[in-house]
Design a protein around this motif. Sequence first.
Motif, short mmCIF file in Angstrom:
data_model
loop_
_atom_site.label_atom_id
_atom_site.label_comp_id
_atom_site.label_asym_id
_atom_site.label_seq_id
_atom_site.Cartn_x
_atom_site.Cartn_y
_atom_site.Cartn_z
N ARG A 14 0.82 -1.21 0.00
CA ARG A 14 0.00 0.00 0.00
C ARG A 14 0.85 1.26 0.00
N SER A 64 -6.96 3.89 7.22
CA SER A 64 -7.09 4.54 5.92
C SER A 64 -8.10 3.82 5.02
N ARG A 65 -8.72 4.60 4.18
CA ARG A 65 -9.68 4.05 3.22
C ARG A 65 -9.04 2.95 2.38
N GLU A 66 -7.82 3.19 1.92
CA GLU A 66 -7.13 2.20 1.08
C GLU A 66 -6.95 0.88 1.82
N THR A 67 -6.63 0.95 3.12
CA THR A 67 -6.45 -0.27 3.91
C THR A 67 -7.73 -1.10 3.89
N ILE A 69 -10.37 -0.88 1.76
CA ILE A 69 -10.73 -1.29 0.41
C ILE A 69 -9.89 -2.49 -0.03
N ARG A 70 -8.60 -2.44 0.28
CA ARG A 70 -7.72 -3.56 -0.11
C ARG A 70 -7.98 -4.81 0.71
#
Length: 78
Positions: A14, A64-67, A69-70
């Motif tokens: 990430r 985090s949003r990315e965390t 989503i992934r």
Amino acid sequence: MKIVRRIGVPPTARGSLNGQSCPDLFELSDGNFAVIGTEATATLEAELPSDASRADYERIVIVSRETLIRAKGDIPDA
């Protein structure tokens, strides 16, 4: 209780340059989940909706949003 597996991809996937001190999600042997995030209880507690609360032993953390989503593909449906 033990960590069974990471949910999602490692921090280095990430964008973490050293893979340390990054948000992370883990599935535990008892079926619960553990979260590493930025502690934000003092900042966000007053923002909780009226039907939400936390116990003295609970903390509000930011992931985090990315965390999330992934991690979505690794979170079981049931």
